[in-house]
Design a protein around this motif. Structure first.
Motif, PDB file in Angstrom:
ATOM      1  N   HIS A 148       0.835  -1.209   0.000  1.00 42.93           N
ATOM      2  CA  HIS A 148       0.000   0.000   0.000  1.00 42.93           C
ATOM      3  C   HIS A 148       0.869   1.259   0.000  1.00 42.93           C
ATOM      4  N   ASN A 202       2.364   1.763  -3.499  1.00 44.88           N
ATOM      5  CA  ASN A 202       1.326   2.179  -4.460  1.00 44.88           C
ATOM      6  C   ASN A 202       1.027   3.659  -4.331  1.00 44.88           C
ATOM      7  N   ARG A 203       0.943   4.140  -3.105  1.00 43.28           N
ATOM      8  CA  ARG A 203       0.636   5.563  -2.895  1.00 43.28           C
ATOM      9  C   ARG A 203       1.820   6.448  -3.277  1.00 43.28           C
ATOM     10  N   GLU A 243       3.981   5.761  -5.611  1.00 42.98           N
ATOM     11  CA  GLU A 243       4.000   5.788  -7.075  1.00 42.98           C
ATOM     12  C   GLU A 243       2.918   6.711  -7.635  1.00 42.98           C
ATOM     13  N   ASP A 244       1.743   6.730  -6.998  1.00 44.68           N
ATOM     14  CA  ASP A 244       0.676   7.624  -7.450  1.00 44.68           C
ATOM     15  C   ASP A 244       1.092   9.086  -7.336  1.00 44.68           C
TER      16      ASP A 244
END
Length: 240
Positions: free
Chosen positions: A230, A233-234, A236-237
């Motif tokens: 998680h 992922n954040r 990378e966003d």
């Protein structure tokens, strides 16, 4: 179908994670049958025990090619070893995926070969900061892969779990010290993860809706279990 016979894997040479569907797809694209692959493995890559049944066993996932076998198979299928490997996680798997010999990596990072091989075997990277930087460049490691390979993932997971379950502000410095990321990016990511987790757990306190509460609690546990994923992922966003 005859029994598959091959010599036992060499000591300290477990096979990398094998992508069986990719092997089947690449073979079919070349118009080759298992018998053609087996013949080339015997004739061109010195694997006298290679049979069509062995190739089929690899493609079904019933057997995993050893590192030398995978390199030979990649040669027969005109692809890189990396195309036949599932997502690498260990130092050895990343090296094999790049088609590099251990001597190549040891020389690049400035380590004695035996010392480097011991780190691969123990999955315990002990290089200096400079050697770690060269390792990342040589194996073309992403930051998440670098953290995993160098044994920092469990420490990161511990910091993240503490951050989302207590005061996230107290862990910004520690996470920033562990990872070469902008401090503001770390702050924003930890705050969002904390709010996400706390929001899920607060929902478990709502009375009068037991199914929803149980579901929210499960989601909170799931977030903790996969906290490192998680986090990345954040990140990378926010910073693709």
């Amino acid at each position: 179908m005859s029994a598959v016979r091959r010599p036992p894997a060499l000591p300290n040479q477990p096979g990398p994670p094998f992508n069986a569907p990719a092997a089947r797809r690449l073979r079919a694209a070349l118009g080759m049958g298992p018998e053609h692959v087996a013949h080339d493995l015997r004739a061109s890559y010195g694997l006298p025990y290679a049979t069509p049944d062995l190739v089929r066993a690899w493609e079904r996932g019933a057997l995993i090619p050893s590192s030398p076998e995978l390199t030979a198979l990649a040669g027969v299928l005109w692809c890189t070893p990396g195309e036949l490997i599932g997502r690498p996680r260990t130092l050895r798997e990343h090296r094999i995926a790049r088609g590099l010999a251990p001597e190549d990596v040891a020389l690049a990072v400035g380590l004695d070969l035996l010392a480097y091989l011991a780190m691969e075997e123990d999955e315990d990277w002990q290089g200096t900061e400079r050697q770690s930087t060269v390792l990342a460049e040589t194996l073309r490691l992403s930051l998440p892969d670098f953290v995993t390979v160098t044994g920092k993932e469990e420490k990161l997971a511990e910091l993240l779990r503490n951050a989302v379950t207590t005061r996230w502000q107290a862990y910004v410095r520690q996470v920033s010290k562990l990872l070469p990321l902008d401090k503001r990016l770390v702050e924003d990511t930890l705050r969002e993860l904390h709010e996400d987790y706390q929001g899920r757990m607060t929902a478990t306190l709502a009375w009068g809706n037991i199914p929803t509460s149980e579901s929210a609690e499960d989601k909170g546990k799931d977030l903790l279990a996969g906290i490192v994923g998680h986090f990345w992922n954040r990140v990378e966003d926010k910073h693709p």
